[in-house]
Scaffold this active site. Structure first.
Site, PDB file in Angstrom:
ATOM      1  N   ARG A   1      -4.922  -6.707  -2.679  1.00 46.86           N
ATOM      2  CA  ARG A   1      -4.845  -6.714  -1.223  1.00 46.86           C
ATOM      3  C   ARG A   1      -3.444  -6.274  -0.824  1.00 46.86           C
ATOM      4  NH1 ARG A   1      -0.574  -9.112  -1.047  1.00 46.86           N
ATOM      5  NH2 ARG A   1      -0.769  -9.248   1.194  1.00 46.86           N
ATOM      6  N   GLY A   2      -3.266  -6.038   0.498  1.00 49.76           N
ATOM      7  CA  GLY A   2      -1.999  -5.506   0.980  1.00 49.76           C
ATOM      8  C   GLY A   2      -2.162  -4.009   1.197  1.00 49.76           C
ATOM      9  N   ALA A   3      -1.685  -3.537   2.358  1.00 49.22           N
ATOM     10  CA  ALA A   3      -1.992  -2.162   2.775  1.00 49.22           C
ATOM     11  C   ALA A   3      -1.632  -1.133   1.704  1.00 49.22           C
ATOM     12  CB  ALA A   3      -1.253  -1.865   4.083  1.00 49.22           C
TER      13      ALA A   3
ATOM     14  N   LYS B   1      -1.795  -8.729   9.747  1.00 52.53           N
ATOM     15  CA  LYS B   1      -2.486  -9.994   9.463  1.00 52.53           C
ATOM     16  C   LYS B   1      -2.579 -10.882  10.715  1.00 52.53           C
ATOM     17  CE  LYS B   1      -3.931 -10.930   6.378  1.00 52.53           C
ATOM     18  NZ  LYS B   1      -5.364 -10.619   6.151  1.00 52.53           N
TER      19      LYS B   1
ATOM     20  N   GLN C   1      -1.669 -16.242   2.238  1.00 53.82           N
ATOM     21  CA  GLN C   1      -0.898 -15.277   1.450  1.00 53.82           C
ATOM     22  C   GLN C   1       0.599 -15.558   1.486  1.00 53.82           C
ATOM     23  OE1 GLN C   1      -3.224 -14.442   3.738  1.00 53.82           O
ATOM     24  NE2 GLN C   1      -4.460 -12.723   3.080  1.00 53.82           N
TER      25      GLN C   1
ATOM     26  N   ASP D   1      -0.757  -3.173   8.693  1.00 54.07           N
ATOM     27  CA  ASP D   1      -1.919  -2.583   8.034  1.00 54.07           C
ATOM     28  C   ASP D   1      -2.276  -1.227   8.636  1.00 54.07           C
ATOM     29  OD1 ASP D   1      -2.244  -5.675   7.530  1.00 54.07           O
ATOM     30  OD2 ASP D   1      -3.328  -4.590   5.967  1.00 54.07           O
TER      31      ASP D   1
ATOM     32  N   ARG E   1     -12.761  -1.909   3.035  1.00 53.22           N
ATOM     33  CA  ARG E   1     -11.933  -2.666   3.992  1.00 53.22           C
ATOM     34  C   ARG E   1     -11.683  -1.733   5.173  1.00 53.22           C
ATOM     35  NH1 ARG E   1      -8.403  -6.642   2.134  1.00 53.22           N
ATOM     36  NH2 ARG E   1      -8.419  -7.260   4.319  1.00 53.22           N
TER      37      ARG E   1
END
Lengths: 371, 371
Positions: free
Chosen positions: A51-53, A249, A197, A238, A91
């Protein structure tokens, strides 16, 4: 960055396999998973194993390279289009995923032998990863100027550290760089419910690098700002629209509103690959809504060390679970990219997206006046 | 209010025992504990077996009655002073606790036989409980006017329902009253980390009474406000200063700032026993800081139904855990008490605290204009 002293990237390619740090188990278990096909990699993106852009973007690029590796010669283009479709459906919010898929597709030499196209896909995917790490490093070098010589107490949300990218990160890259240069940095780490997170990933990353930090429940942000305990806020993104609106987020927007109410500078740090010129404003950014279970249940190691899921809400409770929110550009003190720091708006975003050579360092310095 | 259809109060006296619903186990287990001495009752307050400003006040009153019951005749006054000291040291922020302790102490007839003083302490404690319930009912009757005939979507934080008082509650009393009158009410229930009183207690209460609600992570407040999904916010209070500043559960202040940014009315509901004229402003209200474990660990029933504690942050993480914050009076659209709804400030607070007969209904109606 380092895990128990050993340098790692978050996602990398090893032969035909995509390898990545399983972020669902962190910080409780450090495990590297190996994904043999682009379908497995797509599923890892969907399930938030990665995860994470930025990290999603790097994984998507490698997945396209995997797709090229296995695409049959006689239906190569169709197989690549299908792989692109599969990845785009994992996503919806992070811009970097779409950037990587499009870049690999656009870079395949038309009419070339399949072997050449496979090699090209792999080369582009690797370039995406290397450039991502280089952009993080550059964001760190620029952004460390935001930190005073004395002690700086910054607040961050979610995880925009190296785990969210191939390496270095966006919001945390300046923290690491300032820390490495010997500046006294401490970080308020917002827990970031529902998935936590901040408390899990950002706390773990900062701990591994030896940066002092304190975890706060998300409810405590206003109180610590009002007590004068926050010098500035820095978060990731993002997707950034053409007018500078930022999707990040869930909870980011509230921090921006609170920061403004307390006259605390609020920075968004992101590589230019997160900017989506095709999105005119934040209103056009699709906001992913996930299942209610992430709100109603929490997981972590129990007293016996085993991972357990516990219910944290009344039986039968309904919940909504938007994963992101949009912060209007007007709330940003500055947008920090690998090409400089700008006050975001349609004009400055357009200027940023032109050739790097045309970024004006003067704009960066003017925006740095508070430091 | 009802639990599985049976009417309960949160705290009550049964012979010499204080009985109360164990709020540490709710909503996962419904259990009534019986406390035989004022020391046991004080410990239940400290350990948050009972919590919520009003319920703490009622329990403290009963604890003083228990102390009187067991105080030796020859050292009655000293024993009562020691009991008062013990109770005052349990939780520092909620005004109602101090109110109850002082009221029992002040009401003991000087020089009367010990039996008469014991009876008087018990009578005062019971009056505190009955008045608390009556005030909640009155706050409900007044506050239901805030709800439109059509659908109202309100947001609340923590638990200011009947579990936080002897009965009815403060912020939730108008919700129950409007619901009972057939108005269409739905509630955004903020989880309220770290202890999750919203997701656990408020969700459970609303479910028992059949009021529709949706739990949100604390990070989602800004997003739902920005989407236009909140008609007004209503929360409780732990202490209200003479100038109208409000101490309430951590996270309240952030909701007030967000509500103002979105021009959403923000109400605080509390009985006048929560007002502390001896506290000039919010700056003088002591803010309890609790241990970091509440932030770093979460408990609830695991898949096998057993209660488990799980770690939700990186190993070795530091955390800060302020239990309350202060919302300046200027952020309140209205303060709703059993004596009416006022725009809080030094003048209106003083007027409220005079005899109930002198409250002017005109001020209430003017403040209700948005409804």
């Amino acid at each position: 960055m380092r895990v128990n002293g050993v340098a790692y990237r978050t996602v990398w390619m090893d032969g035909g396999a995509v390898k990545l740090i399983d972020q669902r188990l962190l910080p409780f278990r450090f495990k590297v998973v190996s994904l043999r096909t682009h379908q497995e990699t797509a599923e890892a993106i969907r399930a938030m194993t990665v995860r994470g852009a930025g990290a999603i973007g790097v994984a998507a690029g490698y997945a396209m390279a995997q797709a090229a590796r296995h695409a049959p010669a006689r239906a190569f283009d169709r197989a690549m289009a299908e792989a692109a479709e599969l990845l785009r459906g994992t996503r919806p919010t992070a811009r970097n995923l779409f950037y990587s898929v499009e870049r690999v597709l656009a870079g395949l030499p038309v009419g070339a032998p399949v072997a050449a196209r496979r090699a090209r896909a792999a080369a582009i995917a690797q370039a995406i990863a290397d450039e991502d790490a280089a952009r993080g490093r550059r964001i760190g070098a620029l952004g460390q100027q935001l930190f005073r010589r004395g002690r700086s107490r910054v607040m961050t949300h979610c995880n925009a550290g190296w785990l969210a990218f191939a390496d270095w990160g966006s919001a945390l890259a300046p923290v690491y760089e300032a820390h490495h240069r010997g500046k006294r940095v401490s970080v308020w780490v917002m827990e970031t419910r529902p998935r936590g997170q901040g408390a899990r990933l950002t706390a773990w990353e900062l701990g591994q690098e030896g940066v002092p930090y304190t975890v706060l429940a998300d409810t405590a942000a206003g109180h610590v700002m009002r007590q004068g305990l926050v010098d500035f806020v820095i978060v990731g993104a993002d997707r950034i629209a053409a007018n500078g609106d930022v999707a990040n987020k869930i909870g980011t927007y509230a921090l921006a509103v609170l920061a403004r109410a307390h006259r605390i500078p609020f920075y968004v740090a992101a590589p230019t690959t997160t900017i989506d010129l095709a999105c005119p404003t934040g209103a056009e950014i699709p906001i992913e809504e996930r299942g209610p279970d992430e709100v109603l249940r929490v997981s972590g190691p129990a007293d016996d060390g085993r991972l357990a899921h516990v219910r944290v809400a009344a039986d039968g409770a309904a919940a909504r679970n938007w994963a992101f929110d949009v912060t209007p550009a007007a709330y940003l003190t500055g947008l920090l990219t690998e090409r400089g720091l700008v006050a975001p708006g349609p004009r400055t975003i357009r200027a940023l997206m032109r050739a790097p050579g045309r970024a004006r360092p003067g704009a960066v310095r003017r925006a740095l006046v508070h430091a």
